[in-house]
Design a protein around this motif. Structure first.
Motif, PDB file in Angstrom:
ATOM      1  N   ASP A  32       0.829  -1.206   0.000  1.00 25.85           N
ATOM      2  CA  ASP A  32       0.000   0.000   0.000  1.00 25.85           C
ATOM      3  C   ASP A  32       0.863   1.255   0.000  1.00 25.85           C
ATOM      4  O   ASP A  32       0.529   2.245  -0.638  1.00 25.85           O
ATOM      5  CB  ASP A  32      -0.936   0.016   1.211  1.00 25.85           C
ATOM      6  N   ARG A  33       1.992   1.212   0.684  1.00 22.56           N
ATOM      7  CA  ARG A  33       2.860   2.384   0.753  1.00 22.56           C
ATOM      8  C   ARG A  33       3.447   2.746  -0.613  1.00 22.56           C
ATOM      9  O   ARG A  33       3.905   3.863  -0.820  1.00 22.56           O
ATOM     10  CB  ARG A  33       3.979   2.158   1.768  1.00 22.56           C
ATOM     11  N   ASP A  34       3.432   1.816  -1.553  1.00 25.39           N
ATOM     12  CA  ASP A  34       3.974   2.069  -2.888  1.00 25.39           C
ATOM     13  C   ASP A  34       2.911   2.530  -3.884  1.00 25.39           C
ATOM     14  O   ASP A  34       3.241   2.907  -5.010  1.00 25.39           O
ATOM     15  CB  ASP A  34       4.652   0.804  -3.428  1.00 25.39           C
ATOM     16  N   LEU A  35       1.648   2.491  -3.484  1.00 25.41           N
ATOM     17  CA  LEU A  35       0.566   2.817  -4.415  1.00 25.41           C
ATOM     18  C   LEU A  35       0.567   4.279  -4.849  1.00 25.41           C
ATOM     19  O   LEU A  35       0.237   4.589  -5.995  1.00 25.41           O
ATOM     20  CB  LEU A  35      -0.789   2.443  -3.814  1.00 25.41           C
ATOM     21  N   SER A  36       0.956   5.191  -3.972  1.00 25.77           N
ATOM     22  CA  SER A  36       0.976   6.606  -4.326  1.00 25.77           C
ATOM     23  C   SER A  36       1.971   6.864  -5.461  1.00 25.77           C
ATOM     24  O   SER A  36       1.640   7.523  -6.450  1.00 25.77           O
ATOM     25  CB  SER A  36       1.338   7.448  -3.100  1.00 25.77           C
ATOM     26  N   GLY A  37       3.175   6.347  -5.332  1.00 24.19           N
ATOM     27  CA  GLY A  37       4.183   6.511  -6.380  1.00 24.19           C
ATOM     28  C   GLY A  37       3.764   5.833  -7.666  1.00 24.19           C
ATOM     29  O   GLY A  37       3.978   6.359  -8.766  1.00 24.19           O
ATOM     30  N   LEU A  38       3.136   4.678  -7.542  1.00 25.71           N
ATOM     31  CA  LEU A  38       2.652   3.959  -8.712  1.00 25.71           C
ATOM     32  C   LEU A  38       1.548   4.760  -9.405  1.00 25.71           C
ATOM     33  O   LEU A  38       1.509   4.853 -10.638  1.00 25.71           O
ATOM     34  CB  LEU A  38       2.136   2.579  -8.299  1.00 25.71           C
ATOM     35  N   SER A  39       0.681   5.374  -8.625  1.00 24.46           N
ATOM     36  CA  SER A  39      -0.400   6.181  -9.177  1.00 24.46           C
ATOM     37  C   SER A  39       0.146   7.359  -9.987  1.00 24.46           C
ATOM     38  O   SER A  39      -0.342   7.647 -11.085  1.00 24.46           O
ATOM     39  CB  SER A  39      -1.293   6.697  -8.050  1.00 24.46           C
ATOM     40  N   VAL A  40       1.160   8.019  -9.471  1.00 22.88           N
ATOM     41  CA  VAL A  40       1.771   9.147 -10.186  1.00 22.88           C
ATOM     42  C   VAL A  40       2.363   8.669 -11.512  1.00 22.88           C
ATOM     43  O   VAL A  40       2.173   9.295 -12.562  1.00 22.88           O
ATOM     44  CB  VAL A  40       2.854   9.825  -9.305  1.00 22.88           C
ATOM     45  N   ALA A  41       3.049   7.533 -11.475  1.00 22.71           N
ATOM     46  CA  ALA A  41       3.658   6.986 -12.690  1.00 22.71           C
ATOM     47  C   ALA A  41       2.590   6.575 -13.703  1.00 22.71           C
ATOM     48  O   ALA A  41       2.719   6.839 -14.908  1.00 22.71           O
ATOM     49  CB  ALA A  41       4.559   5.802 -12.342  1.00 22.71           C
ATOM     50  N   LEU A  42       1.524   5.930 -13.242  1.00 22.61           N
ATOM     51  CA  LEU A  42       0.455   5.509 -14.150  1.00 22.61           C
ATOM     52  C   LEU A  42      -0.276   6.708 -14.748  1.00 22.61           C
ATOM     53  O   LEU A  42      -0.662   6.685 -15.922  1.00 22.61           O
ATOM     54  CB  LEU A  42      -0.523   4.583 -13.433  1.00 22.61           C
ATOM     55  N   ASP A  43      -0.455   7.770 -13.956  1.00 25.75           N
ATOM     56  CA  ASP A  43      -1.065   8.992 -14.489  1.00 25.75           C
ATOM     57  C   ASP A  43      -0.223   9.564 -15.623  1.00 25.75           C
ATOM     58  O   ASP A  43      -0.755   9.981 -16.657  1.00 25.75           O
ATOM     59  CB  ASP A  43      -1.244  10.047 -13.390  1.00 25.75           C
ATOM     60  N   ALA A  44       1.099   9.562 -15.446  1.00 27.64           N
ATOM     61  CA  ALA A  44       1.999  10.076 -16.487  1.00 27.64           C
ATOM     62  C   ALA A  44       1.905   9.223 -17.752  1.00 27.64           C
ATOM     63  O   ALA A  44       1.893   9.752 -18.873  1.00 27.64           O
ATOM     64  CB  ALA A  44       3.435  10.125 -15.968  1.00 27.64           C
ATOM     65  N   VAL A  45       1.788   7.915 -17.579  1.00 27.11           N
ATOM     66  CA  VAL A  45       1.649   7.015 -18.730  1.00 27.11           C
ATOM     67  C   VAL A  45       0.339   7.303 -19.460  1.00 27.11           C
ATOM     68  O   VAL A  45       0.311   7.415 -20.692  1.00 27.11           O
ATOM     69  CB  VAL A  45       1.708   5.537 -18.278  1.00 27.11           C
ATOM     70  N   LEU A  46      -0.765   7.426 -18.721  1.00 26.39           N
ATOM     71  CA  LEU A  46      -2.058   7.690 -19.353  1.00 26.39           C
ATOM     72  C   LEU A  46      -2.087   9.044 -20.056  1.00 26.39           C
ATOM     73  O   LEU A  46      -2.669   9.180 -21.135  1.00 26.39           O
ATOM     74  CB  LEU A  46      -3.187   7.604 -18.327  1.00 26.39           C
ATOM     75  N   GLU A  47      -1.453  10.048 -19.472  1.00 27.08           N
ATOM     76  CA  GLU A  47      -1.385  11.359 -20.119  1.00 27.08           C
ATOM     77  C   GLU A  47      -0.619  11.256 -21.435  1.00 27.08           C
ATOM     78  O   GLU A  47      -1.051  11.808 -22.459  1.00 27.08           O
ATOM     79  CB  GLU A  47      -0.737  12.378 -19.193  1.00 27.08           C
ATOM     80  N   ALA A  48       0.509  10.563 -21.428  1.00 29.66           N
ATOM     81  CA  ALA A  48       1.291  10.389 -22.653  1.00 29.66           C
ATOM     82  C   ALA A  48       0.497   9.587 -23.680  1.00 29.66           C
ATOM     83  O   ALA A  48       0.486   9.918 -24.872  1.00 29.66           O
ATOM     84  CB  ALA A  48       2.620   9.700 -22.340  1.00 29.66           C
ATOM     85  N   TYR A  49      -0.171   8.550 -23.239  1.00 32.49           N
ATOM     86  CA  TYR A  49      -0.988   7.709 -24.113  1.00 32.49           C
ATOM     87  C   TYR A  49      -2.070   8.541 -24.791  1.00 32.49           C
ATOM     88  O   TYR A  49      -2.298   8.443 -25.999  1.00 32.49           O
ATOM     89  CB  TYR A  49      -1.599   6.577 -23.285  1.00 32.49           C
TER      90      TYR A  49
END
Length: 74
Positions: A32-49
Motif C-alpha cells: 500500500d505504501r507504494d501505491l501513491s508513487g505507482l499512481s503518479v507513474a500511471l497517471d503520467a503514462v495515461l497522459e502520454a498515451y
C-alpha cells in the motif's frame, strides 16, 4: 570489467509487463505504501498515451476491443 545492465523494455514487452503489474496488484504483492508513487507513474503514462493522435481519433478503442477478445488479462 563489464557490468551487466538491464535493457529497457521494448514495445513488445509492455503488454505483458502491465498484465504482470495488474496481477501483482490483485494478489496484494504491491505494498500500500507504494501505491501513491505507482499512481503518479500511471497517471503520467495515461497522459502520454492520450496525447497520441491514434488514441484521440478513437482507433485505439476499436483495436483494444478486438485485442481483448483473444488476450484476457488473467
Amino acid at each position: 570489467m563489464e557490468v551487466p545492465t538491464r535493457l529497457p523494455l521494448t514495445r513488445r514487452d509492455w503488454p505483458q509487463a502491465l498484465q504482470e503489474l495488474a496481477r501483482q496488484l490483485d494478489d496484494g504483492r504491491i505494498y500500500d505504501r507504494d501505491l501513491s508513487g505507482l499512481s503518479v507513474a500511471l497517471d503520467a503514462v495515461l497522459e502520454a498515451y492520450n496525447r497520441r493522435p491514434y488514441v484521440r481519433l478513437g482507433a485505439a478503442d476499436q483495436h483494444r476491443a478486438t485485442w481483448h477478445r483473444g488476450h484476457p488479462l488473467r
